[in-house]
Design an enzyme around this catalytic site. Structure first.
Site, PDB file in Angstrom:
ATOM      1  N   GLU A   1      44.466  32.563  44.507  1.00 51.30           N
ATOM      2  CA  GLU A   1      44.540  33.986  44.866  1.00 51.30           C
ATOM      3  C   GLU A   1      43.485  35.027  44.443  1.00 51.30           C
ATOM      4  O   GLU A   1      43.204  36.175  44.827  1.00 51.30           O
ATOM      5  CB  GLU A   1      45.815  34.260  44.477  1.00 51.30           C
ATOM      6  CG  GLU A   1      46.966  33.785  45.188  1.00 51.30           C
ATOM      7  CD  GLU A   1      46.937  34.372  46.538  1.00 51.30           C
ATOM      8  OE1 GLU A   1      46.428  33.957  47.418  1.00 51.30           O
ATOM      9  OE2 GLU A   1      48.044  35.347  46.708  1.00 51.30           O
TER      10      GLU A   1
ATOM     11  N   THR B 215      43.425  43.804  52.408  1.00 51.86           N
ATOM     12  CA  THR B 215      43.952  43.912  51.186  1.00 51.86           C
ATOM     13  C   THR B 215      43.141  44.636  50.382  1.00 51.86           C
ATOM     14  O   THR B 215      43.758  45.725  49.571  1.00 51.86           O
ATOM     15  CB  THR B 215      44.269  42.380  50.355  1.00 51.86           C
ATOM     16  OG1 THR B 215      45.120  41.488  51.210  1.00 51.86           O
ATOM     17  CG2 THR B 215      45.087  42.899  49.061  1.00 51.86           C
TER      18      THR B 215
END
Lengths: 364, 364
Positions: free
Chosen positions: A181, A235
């Protein structure tokens, strides 16, 4: 062409003496606080093939921004790992990627979510004598706000751990997936933790890693209406939209809503859950205008009877909650219509339940 | 000399027709969203004398700043109300104040916490034909951070409500008591709500008033070590110390700790409760330096084994949590010593359990 990648865990020869200190093993992980490995010898595969599934996840949940997420049942990614004599011992290779946008993903394990997490798990287990090949089936679209990268990482971490006898703890698997991540969207566990653990998970801290499982009562019905428009909400851009500073009044408000959200989950109060989910005054107001039609979609969901609605993760998917599947389907229709009418975006919907299991081995 | 004060609820004569609309009654309360009164005639006293107790409360609880509080057992204020033919019908008089600092408190009901709350309850009930006298026993010191004003208001509200047959809901009583808090320390229910309801209470919103009872499991042990130094920490000054703006990272941190705190309460995890209670990065760091020795007191509590420690309310009382009474006594000693040694302040301590009942009628 698939790329093989070795990792940097020291070989046994670099240690003096016959018993390697556990600390040396633990240093292989950049975040070692939760590594619970208690073997001093390299584990051997307990099987030659493992397939694992990890579910989609809804992170943030409104006022739970950056520390709360939950897993949803029925959609997710699948990772298969196989002992492969053609791969050099201690290395990993991504053999194929299928499903959503396979060409957008790298087969270099160092640049692939599943690859990075698999490598981390191999590091933690100090695997040096077995080579693995990995196959990734993307069930989740990329950049949808449904934890696509987290699902790949979680499935890979669980698959490799299963192959070597499930030696790692849940926290270890989260740490391994966080490595992935970190490269994709930042060091946040609000997708990977629920992807691995299932249900609702609160991330209290990273150093040390402290994850709190929030059990939603088994007897209660909870449906997520997930409506994904054909729109890209990177994002990075969504994160840039956030304010650097927050007024005290808004802080207190969001904090109390976060507390109410946690209480609603544990008490099985779906109406309260929806109310809290809908109440974010800090993140959603900044991000919603960047997703065409989102504000109208939320209104449409609430008018159609949803208990609450917000942005799933960093978007563009909208998530509404309700306690009945049929009602969920009707709400979905209204939300799709609102995306089209107010945002000029086509959208597709799914009405899903909570995934209470998290990433798990599945049969071939 | 005690002062009598009438309140402004319209008399029946101001309405036309025989049945007064409920809405007119409800308009008597400035915050009417939760008034559940369903009588159309003025209730009569069910007794001529009621005595009620309301417990001390710990508000904020670290990251629960301004929306979370709990009640502690064994200390509190007592209010007695009596039907008094010498008081004009529809009015109230404070006949006497005893206990802590009686001379610091006004006997004008409009300027006394108990008086204001009692008036509000009489307004809500539309009492016009009975006069009451009120007696206040202050068990709690003023300005200690233990919800002294809230306890007076809660006890008064409950006493008057009991006298007229318990017609009002818990929310009504909180709204009535909030009228009092508004004059003393601001419109915050994090003391009055737990003082009335007992246990842990989360205030999710004021318009509409939404209170969430957080049930701490009955079988779990929880002790509060409350150490009060001889020092004045005026709420106004403590509030002025707060930052106007908060960095996003701190907001997310505190929010996650607030969520963890709520989870710990509901799951009966006293260690987790302590950890979350101790973790405030926004309010405590600004307020602790204003209370001589507070930072050392917190360290001493944690070193002595407390699971967590923070400032109770706006201070100066320090609150630590533990799961054992004897250990609590030892922690208290260390905290008292730290106040003396590092803050040059004498302090007294109490080790108390959670009050699960809240304000209640007691026998004379």
């Amino acid at each position: 062409m698939a790329t093989a990648m070795s990792f940097l865990c020291p070989s046994p020869a670099t240690f003096k003496g016959t018993e390697m200190p556990i600390a040396r093993f633990r240093c292989c992980s950049s975040n070692t606080n939760s590594v619970s490995l208690n073997t001093r010898t390299e584990p051997q595969p307990v099987t030659t093939f493992v397939k694992a599934f990890a579910p989609a996840t809804v992170a943030n949940l409104g006022p739970g921004f950056d520390f709360l997420g939950c897993a949803v049942d029925g959609i997710g990614d699948i990772v298969s790992v196989r002992v492969d004599p053609e791969v050099r011992p201690g290395e990993i290779r991504i053999s194929d990627i299928t499903g959503h946008a396979p060409n957008k993903l790298s087969t270099n394990p160092l640049w692939n979510c599943a690859g990075i997490a698999a490598i981390e798990v191999m590091k933690m287990l100090a695997i040096r004598s077995v080579g693995l090949s990995l196959s990734l089936q993307k069930g989740l679209p990329l950049g949808s706000g449904l934890g696509s990268s987290a699902a790949s990482a979680a499935a890979a971490a669980v698959a490799v751990n299963e192959m070597f006898g499930k030696r790692l703890s849940v926290e270890d698997l989260v740490v391994a997936s966080l490595k992935s991540e970190e490269k994709v969207s930042g060091y946040h566990a609000d997708n990977v933790a629920p992807a691995i653990m299932g249900g609702f998970v609160l991330i209290q801290s990273y150093e040390p890693l402290r994850l709190i499982e929030l059990k939603f009562p088994a007897e209660k019905e909870l449906y997520f209406v997930l409506v994904s428009p054909e729109f890209e909400a990177p994002t990075k851009k969504m994160r840039a939209a956030l304010p650097g500073e927050i007024a005290m009044a808004h802080h207190v408000w969001n904090c109390s809503q976060a507390g109410a959200l946690v209480a609603a989950v544990l008490q099985g109060d779906v109406v309260g859950l929806g109310k809290a989910l809908s109440s974010d005054k800090i993140v959603e107001p900044r991000r919603a205008p960047l997703i065409p039609g989102m504000e109208a979609v939320k209104k449409a969901a609430l008018q159609a009877g949803a208990f609450g609605c917000t942005i799933s993760g960093a978007g563009p998917t909208a998530v509404a909650v309700i306690d009945d599947e049929l009602a969920g389907n009707a709400i979905a229709e209204h939300m799709i219509h609102a995306f089209l009418h107010h945002g000029n975006l086509k959208a597709s919907a799914k009405v899903l339940q909570l995934d209470r299991l998290g990433a798990r081995r599945i049969l071939d």
